[in-house]
Design a protein around this motif. Structure first.
Motif, mmCIF file in Angstrom:
data_model
loop_
_atom_site.group_PDB
_atom_site.id
_atom_site.type_symbol
_atom_site.label_atom_id
_atom_site.label_comp_id
_atom_site.label_asym_id
_atom_site.label_seq_id
_atom_site.Cartn_x
_atom_site.Cartn_y
_atom_site.Cartn_z
ATOM 1 N N THR A 18 0.847 -1.188 0.000
ATOM 2 C CA THR A 18 0.000 0.000 0.000
ATOM 3 C C THR A 18 0.886 1.243 0.000
ATOM 4 O O THR A 18 1.770 1.380 0.860
ATOM 5 C CB THR A 18 -0.926 0.028 1.232
ATOM 6 N N LEU A 73 -6.629 0.547 6.114
ATOM 7 C CA LEU A 73 -5.580 -0.318 5.591
ATOM 8 C C LEU A 73 -6.207 -1.360 4.666
ATOM 9 O O LEU A 73 -7.053 -2.148 5.087
ATOM 10 C CB LEU A 73 -4.862 -1.021 6.746
ATOM 11 N N THR A 77 -2.469 -6.220 3.016
ATOM 12 C CA THR A 77 -1.280 -5.366 2.939
ATOM 13 C C THR A 77 -0.118 -5.988 3.715
ATOM 14 O O THR A 77 -0.257 -6.368 4.875
ATOM 15 C CB THR A 77 -1.576 -3.962 3.505
ATOM 16 N N VAL A 80 3.531 -0.927 3.982
ATOM 17 C CA VAL A 80 3.027 0.411 3.652
ATOM 18 C C VAL A 80 4.222 1.294 3.315
ATOM 19 O O VAL A 80 5.210 1.331 4.060
ATOM 20 C CB VAL A 80 2.233 1.027 4.818
ATOM 21 N N THR A 82 4.901 5.251 2.685
ATOM 22 C CA THR A 82 4.170 6.502 2.887
ATOM 23 C C THR A 82 4.911 7.723 2.362
ATOM 24 O O THR A 82 6.144 7.771 2.371
ATOM 25 C CB THR A 82 3.865 6.706 4.378
ATOM 26 N N ALA A 96 -1.763 -0.442 10.666
ATOM 27 C CA ALA A 96 -0.599 -1.202 10.223
ATOM 28 C C ALA A 96 0.178 -1.743 11.422
ATOM 29 O O ALA A 96 0.607 -2.907 11.428
ATOM 30 C CB ALA A 96 0.294 -0.325 9.352
ATOM 31 N N VAL A 103 6.061 0.036 8.082
ATOM 32 C CA VAL A 103 5.807 1.272 7.349
ATOM 33 C C VAL A 103 7.152 1.888 6.962
ATOM 34 O O VAL A 103 7.995 2.122 7.829
ATOM 35 C CB VAL A 103 4.993 2.282 8.182
#
Length: 481
Positions: A18, A73, A77, A80, A82, A96, A103
């Motif tokens: 994601t 979310l 996933t 992540v 970002t 998450a 992440v």
């Protein structure tokens, strides 16, 4: 999937990733992961015309895009990635964490993907700090180029790190600007050498506290192999070096505007000198450049030059390239930029000084100042700034929504300084501000736009504010010609 299980050596085929946020970092991340076979879903809070156009381009490649919902979310996933500005307490990241999903930021992804395709990954020379990052990184790139190295200024400076590490150009070394946001999401970054230029309260709403902000800045030192460069005048930066877990043999290198001690760079009789990367640093110093080689030679800019020189020297650059690189460097617009001299008064645009720390450095560069200040204070207080600058102030012209906060500080700490309070926030106020500043100025003075505030109450950004100032000054110069 744990954070150590996703790396440049992993087969991305079929991995559910994601990407949080469209924009400068999100779109390259989505493309890079999709090209490597990942199943990419992009989530974005906004759902405006621009976002829909960006989404259409990605969807044409087979990337899923979910607009108007960046909080949830997506199922399955595994990672992540970002955009750096997304705050850590967003529901997406909390979900998450609860699911055990790592992440990363775009910097972390770039770090993990560097060296793919069989090429040798370029070392990173990294720069962070509250103020001066962009100037220092661009100075560093200029020095590296003068040394004949293939390099680029990348990162928070506007050039995507992903584009730099995955593009066709093979670099010898990268000069990397990193924000506290980017460092927060970059747990495995390990630079060749890094510098923290300074620390002052900033972005505390994002980080939650000054301690958390400093800790994220300090991440830039983790795993450094050659040098951790710190500011002798800002002990908090040296504290971060002490707290860092670095490679054996990595050295702490200070920079100072005074005479340097061993393992420091500094200034002696108008000469930038190196007592860190010399054979006998206890007794020897190497001349690098003259203060007049730094453009402009304001104190905070000399500090930037010393930090850039320290990183370049850590990479093995010869002294002559430091000098040549600094001479070739030209600062970006709106950073203590000389606009014109009119009737023996200097007009300087430092619209980039959007906080008190940057403005303090700007004010320290001149002896007698008519100061144009004001805008959105972002929670800042101005007592310390005014106290330190009071003796230099010929007069002050205030503009913007939060100008009363500066006026009150002036009343408390510099009551003898004449103040013009412009009760208007339209863009035309800048022309009047310049005119009123000219009335206060005397030959030898500097009219300095260093707002200590953000610009969005009156202008789109600090660039537009600086352009309005420069236009008003040039119009005045044309009238007096």
């Amino acid at each position: 999937m744990g954070s150590q299980e996703v790396s440049s050596t992993v087969d991305w085929q079929g991995k559910h990733v994601t990407v949080a946020g469209l924009g400068v970092s999100g779109i390259p991340a989505a493309r890079a992961l999709h090209e490597r076979g990942a199943l990419v879903t992009v989530v974005n809070d906004g759902d405006d015309e621009r976002a829909r156009a960006q989404a259409a381009e990605l969807e044409a490649l087979g990337i899923t895009v979910r607009l108007g919902d960046g909080a949830t979310l997506p199922p399955s996933t595994e990672l992540v990635v970002t955009a750096p500005g997304w705050q850590p307490d967003k529901p997406l990241f909390l979900a998450a964490a609860e699911a055990g999903v790592p992440v990363w930021g775009d910097v972390e992804l770039a770090w993990r993907l560097r060296g793919t395709g069989g090429r040798e990954p370029a070392p990173w020379l990294a720069v962070t700090g509250t103020n001066g990052k962009t100037t220092t990184v661009r100075m560093l790139a200029s020095i590296l180029q003068a040394a004949g190295l293939r390099t680029a200024a990348v990162g928070n400076i506007g050039v995507s790190l992903l584009d730099a590490v995955l593009g066709e150009t093979e670099y010898d070394v990268l000069a990397v600007e990193l924000s506290s946001y980017q460092l927060h999401w970059a747990p495995s970054l390990r630079a060749h050498s890094a510098a923290v230029l300074n620390l002052a309260p900033d972005h505390l709403d994002w980080h939650g506290s000054m301690a958390a902000y400093a800790a994220d800045k300090g991440r830039v030192y983790e795993g450094n192999t050659v040098a951790c460069v710190y500011n002798v005048a800002d002990p908090a930066t040296e504290d971060l070096v002490r707290e860092a877990d670095v490679e054996e043999g990595c050295r702490a290198i200070g920079f100072t505007l005074g005479a340097p001690g061993p393992s420091q760079l500094g200034v002696v009789d108008g000469i930038l000198v190196d007592r860190a990367f010399v054979a006998n640093r206890q007794k020897q110093a190497q001349e690098l450049a003259e203060v007049t080689d730094v453009n402009p030679p304001a104190p905070h800019n000399i500090a930037n030059a010393l930090a850039a020189a320290a990183l370049a020297r850590a990479f093995g650059v010869e002294p002559a390239a430091v000098r040549d690189g600094l001479r070739a460097f030209r600062p970006d617009a709106h950073r203590i930029e000389h606009v014109a001299d009119i009737d023996e008064v200097r007009y300087v645009d430092d619209s980039k000084a959007t906080n008190t720390h940057a403005t303090e450095a700007s004010l320290a560069a001149y002896d007698s100042i008519v100061w144009i200040a004001g805008g959105l204070a972002k929670g800042a207080t101005f007592d310390g700034l005014v106290t330190g600058a009071a003796k230099r102030l010929r007069g002050v012209v205030l503009i913007g929504a939060d100008r009363a906060l500066i006026r009150e500080a002036l009343t408390r700490h510099a009551p003898e300084v004449p103040v013009v309070d412009l009760d208007r926030t339209d863009t035309g106020a800048m022309s009047e501000a310049v005119a009123r500043a000219a009335e206060l100025a005397r030959p030898g003075d500097t009219v300095l736009l260093a707002p200590a505030c953000a610009s969005m109450d009156m202008f789109t950004n600090y660039n537009k504010r600086g352009e309005a100032f420069a236009d008003a000054v040039r119009a005045r110069a044309d009238e007096s010609a």
